[in-house]
Design an enzyme around this catalytic site. Structure first.
Site, PDB file in Angstrom:
ATOM      1  N   GLU A  54       0.826  -1.208   0.000  1.00  0.00           N
ATOM      2  CA  GLU A  54       0.000   0.000   0.000  1.00  0.00           C
ATOM      3  C   GLU A  54       0.862   1.261   0.000  1.00  0.00           C
ATOM      4  O   GLU A  54       0.539   2.250  -0.680  1.00  0.00           O
ATOM      5  CB  GLU A  54      -0.925  -0.007   1.229  1.00  0.00           C
ATOM      6  CG  GLU A  54      -1.912  -1.157   1.265  1.00  0.00           C
ATOM      7  CD  GLU A  54      -1.397  -2.388   2.008  1.00  0.00           C
ATOM      8  OE1 GLU A  54      -2.220  -3.097   2.595  1.00  0.00           O
ATOM      9  OE2 GLU A  54      -0.165  -2.634   1.991  1.00  0.00           O
ATOM     10  N   CYS A  90      -0.583  -0.118   7.660  1.00  0.00           N
ATOM     11  CA  CYS A  90      -1.045   0.376   6.359  1.00  0.00           C
ATOM     12  C   CYS A  90      -2.460   0.947   6.455  1.00  0.00           C
ATOM     13  O   CYS A  90      -2.832   1.817   5.673  1.00  0.00           O
ATOM     14  CB  CYS A  90      -1.002  -0.739   5.331  1.00  0.00           C
ATOM     15  SG  CYS A  90       0.691  -1.233   4.916  1.00  0.00           S
TER      16      CYS A  90
END
Length: 360
Positions: A54, A90
């Site tokens: 990510e 994330c």
């Protein structure tokens, strides 16, 4: 016909594959950021301990597209993490970037995540869609899922045999070279893809293997050797200390489990004490779980391979058969049980058959 979401998830899996052999014990993950059917960012987890998919995806967005991030949809093959590990969560990044919609391939079975990432995003007002290509995403990280759901490493059995089903010559003094130079290179690639490789005493003694990846670019695996009575001579390659080695035996123990040997180890030779009263296969599995080793390539010998088969503790088998070599007498190759044949490859004289274990 695939939906648009499935197409983008396929792209996530393609990206995730680029991390094979570099991210364990973390899973392979790919991420794609899409604005109005245009990909504005892509990323994957490239190296253990480094940025996750990510992060790399968001960082790849061009300056002129960064204002589109809050209105874009993030596709990611595995649930975003919600805990501090080697890197920050994330899920926090997604919330900070004000991404309003996230499409997740499958849930992360790791106990420190396992739904917490999805819950954190939803609590922050992010729309989360789950289970897009769920089974494909799980299969993509079969090692990771096996380790965290069955509490053992993913086991790949490998051996080479003659056309008449022999794995070694009749006498130990005569070393039998079965596979050709092309499949030898392929085997070294397989070694580079797994964190550990396992052999037993006779294989170490008779073949004196290095168990490295000298014929393929990649990281050498941790060498696991079963030598119950510590009778292997120090002159063998397994004791060269050029890569980490653990010797399973019934006499001494020197491993510090605070040092994960799937990461760079301080001591390149360790001893793990086992007992003859309990299955050696299960003791090796337990040791690997303690050492955070998520997959093992088992290269022999025949008795050790057969033990994994008979104890129903294996996941894949890769059998190389030299169709031009027949020797008559010799050590019989293992016999697979509960096996599903998946595919076949041919490399000149060598045929490779791939199997998976049938789960009952």
């Amino acid at each position: 016909m695939m939906t648009l979401s499935e197409q983008y998830m396929h792209r996530c899996l393609e990206l995730a594959s680029l991390g094979a052999g570099h991210v364990a014990p973390n899973p392979m993950v790919g991420a794609v950021l899409v604005y109005e059917d245009r990909i504005i960012g892509e990323g994957y987890h490239q190296q253990y301990g480094k940025a996750h998919a990510e992060v790399n995806c968001v960082n790849s967005v061009k300056d002129e597209d960064r204002h589109l991030i809050p209105s874009a949809t993030l596709y990611v093959s595995l649930e975003p993490c919600a805990h501090f590990g080697k890197t920050p969560p994330c899920a926090d990044l997604i919330i900070r970037e004000k991404i309003k919609k996230v499409v997740v391939g499958c849930r992360d079975p790791f106990k420190q995540v396992d739904g917490r990432g999805i819950e954190k995003l939803r609590n922050a007002g992010v729309e989360v869609i789950t289970d897009v290509l769920n089974e494909q995403c799980k299969l993509h990280n079969k090692r990771f899922f096996t380790f965290h759901t069955q509490y053992r490493p993913y086991i790949i059995l490998k051996w080479a045999q003659t056309a008449d089903g022999r794995i070694a010559a009749a006498t130990s003094s005569q070393r039998l070279l079965i596979s050709n130079e092309y499949t030898n290179r392929l085997v070294h690639r397989w070694r580079s893809e797994e964190p550990a490789i396992l052999i037993a005493t006779n294989t170490a003694l008779n073949d004196n293997p290095r168990l490295n990846t000298r014929l393929w670019p990649g990281k050498n695996p941790l060498r696991l050797v079963i030598d119950m009575d510590l009778r292997l001579p120090a002159s063998l390659h397994i004791y060269d200390k050029l890569q980490p080695t653990v010797v399973f035996n019934k006499h001494q123990h020197s491993l510090d489990f605070n040092v994960k040997l799937s990461e760079p180890a301080n001591d390149l030779l360790g001893y793990y004490q086992v007992t003859e009263d309990v299955s050696i296969v299960q003791q090796v599995m337990n040791a690997c779980y303690q050492m955070n080793i998520q997959s093992v390539l088992v290269e022999g010998g025949a008795r050790l391979l057969q033990s994994f088969i008979e104890e129903d503790t294996w996941d894949e088998a890769r059998i190389i058969t030299n169709e031009n070599l027949t020797i008559g007498e010799g050590l019989a190759a293992p016999l697979l049980l509960k096996a599903l044949h998946n595919s076949t490859e041919q490399y000149f004289t060598d045929k490779i058959n791939y199997f998976t274990r049938i789960h009952e």
